[in-house]
Design an enzyme around this catalytic site. Structure first.
Site, PDB file in Angstrom:
ATOM      1  N   SER A   1       0.774  -1.214   0.000  1.00 57.93           N
ATOM      2  CA  SER A   1       0.000   0.000   0.000  1.00 57.93           C
ATOM      3  C   SER A   1       0.815   1.279   0.000  1.00 57.93           C
ATOM      4  CB  SER A   1      -0.940  -0.028   1.198  1.00 57.93           C
ATOM      5  OG  SER A   1      -1.694  -1.199   1.152  1.00 57.93           O
TER       6      SER A   1
ATOM      7  N   LYS B   1      -0.978  -3.973  -3.507  1.00 55.55           N
ATOM      8  CA  LYS B   1      -2.237  -3.448  -2.984  1.00 55.55           C
ATOM      9  C   LYS B   1      -2.285  -1.964  -3.285  1.00 55.55           C
ATOM     10  CE  LYS B   1      -5.774  -4.096   0.130  1.00 55.55           C
ATOM     11  NZ  LYS B   1      -6.574  -2.940  -0.158  1.00 55.55           N
TER      12      LYS B   1
END
Length: 392
Positions: free
Chosen positions: A307, A332
């Site tokens: 992320s 992600k």
């Protein structure tokens, strides 16, 4: 969060105030260690209103329809949260998630670098058991004498055999109330005993900095919680002239995008960090000016780099600022929007995705390192840094 903990996110208060859009990037529960903290869903928060969320496969999840489904379930005496979970599951939104009120409150508290737990991290041992991998200084576990390597047999009388690490996390967290008791059955060598601890509100230390014997400054970022970006920037500014920086993002499950952007500003003189789309509208994240653009830099990454940490990795790699060493990151890179449900729970629905400065998509793909290394990655990274003029 403590080492090995579940990922985090970005959750600005814009969701309450409206108007300001912010991103939440984090890991998934399956990768969490037993730290007593919740993982974060990647998310973009904005004014709460009924808007369709675009899922990765092009389908949409209408937040108004989701709210109606939850309300209908409650009218029938059922759980609104459960109805929302079923709705999200059928939608095909693989990153969608639903949190009850307590979970979501803890979700936000973790962004401030605190959590309720006993102050230990745990992971699977080679024999399939669950062992303590880290004990937080000053926490209930340390005060009780628990050590790294101790084996957890049960939590509150429930055997941890066969449970996933995330299920052990849930048992350790319990009701999440500071002062509540939890009984741990612990094994150390031939000794087995039961230790009762009381959960406490603990502060995490997501950034650690140390000088290596060759003069390299090692900056390890476990998660981008509040203040982490400034800690990175301060460490770079305080580093001796000419010293190389080894930025360790391995196992970093994400956090606040704003903090990742501040960290990028330590090494970049302004410019693009990432782009993202929300409901078809293109947005961008920029670094601040004045960063150190000349200091040798190597970033260590692996499959646990997620992320917000991937956003930082992509910016440093695409802009030629760092050599990345390790293995492909998690992948992600979705943007989600929170939607309040009638029973007080919150659904996070995917509304877009982010890209690196060069336009590379991250979600489902990850970022490949410049130098792929399996074992001894840190040693190889230090060799590369030395070649860049950053070590002896």
């Amino acid at each position: 969060m403590p080492a090995g903990s579940a990922p985090f996110c970005i959750r600005p208060r814009g969701v309450v105030r409206g108007a300001v859009l912010t991103l939440v990037f984090t890991g998934v529960l399956a990768t969490a260690a037993a730290t007593g903290v919740l993982p974060r869903q990647e998310s973009a928060s904005a004014e709460r209103r009924a808007v369709p969320a675009r899922t990765p496969d092009g389908a949409t999840v209408d937040s108004a329809a989701l709210s109606r489904a939850a309300a209908a379930a409650m009218a029938d005496g059922k759980s609104g949260k459960q109805a929302a979970e079923e709705f999200v599951s059928r939608s095909g939104d693989r990153w969608g998630a639903v949190y009850d009120k307590r979970e979501y409150a803890e979700f936000e508290q973790a962004l401030d670098g605190t959590y309720t737990g006993v102050g230990l991290s745990a992971g699977r041992s080679g024999e399939g058991g669950v062992r303590v991998t880290r004990v937080q200084a000053g926490g209930p576990a340390e005060r009780a004498g628990l050590r790294v390597g101790d084996r957890l047999v049960s939590v509150d009388g429930r055997s941890v055999e066969g449970l996933s690490v995330s299920e052990v996390v849930s048992l350790l967290r319990g009701d999440g109330v500071p002062g509540s008791a939890v009984a741990l059955r612990v094994e150390r060598g031939r000794a087995v005993w039961t230790q009762t601890l009381r959960r406490a509100r603990l502060a995490t230390d997501p950034v650690t900095v140390r000088r290596l014997d060759d003069g390299t400054v090692l900056i390890r970022v476990a998660a981008f919680t509040k203040g982490a970006g400034t800690r990175v920037r301060d460490a770079v500014r305080a580093a001796p002239a000419g010293a190389g920086v080894l930025l360790d993002l391995r196992g970093n499950s994400g956090g606040l995008v704003a903090e990742a952007a501040v960290a990028a500003s330590a090494f970049l003189d302004g410019g693009l960090v990432a782009t993202y789309d929300v409901k078809g509208e293109q947005r961008a994240v920029y670094a601040e000016g004045g960063g150190d653009t000349g200091r040798p830099l190597v970033a260590l990454i692996d499959g646990g780099t997620m992320s917000a940490a991937e956003l930082l990795t992509g910016a440093l790699q695409d802009r030629g600022r760092a050599v990345t060493v390790g293995s492909r990151t998690f992948g992600k890179g979705s943007v989600q929007m929170p939607s309040a449900l009638p029973d007080g729970s919150v659904a996070e629905l995917t509304v877009g995705h982010y890209r690196t400065p060069a336009g590379h998509a991250v979600d489902g793909r990850g970022i490949a390192p410049d130098l792929a290394v399996g074992e001894r990655a840190e040693e190889r990274a230090r060799t590369v840094l030395s070649g860049l003029g950053g070590g002896s």
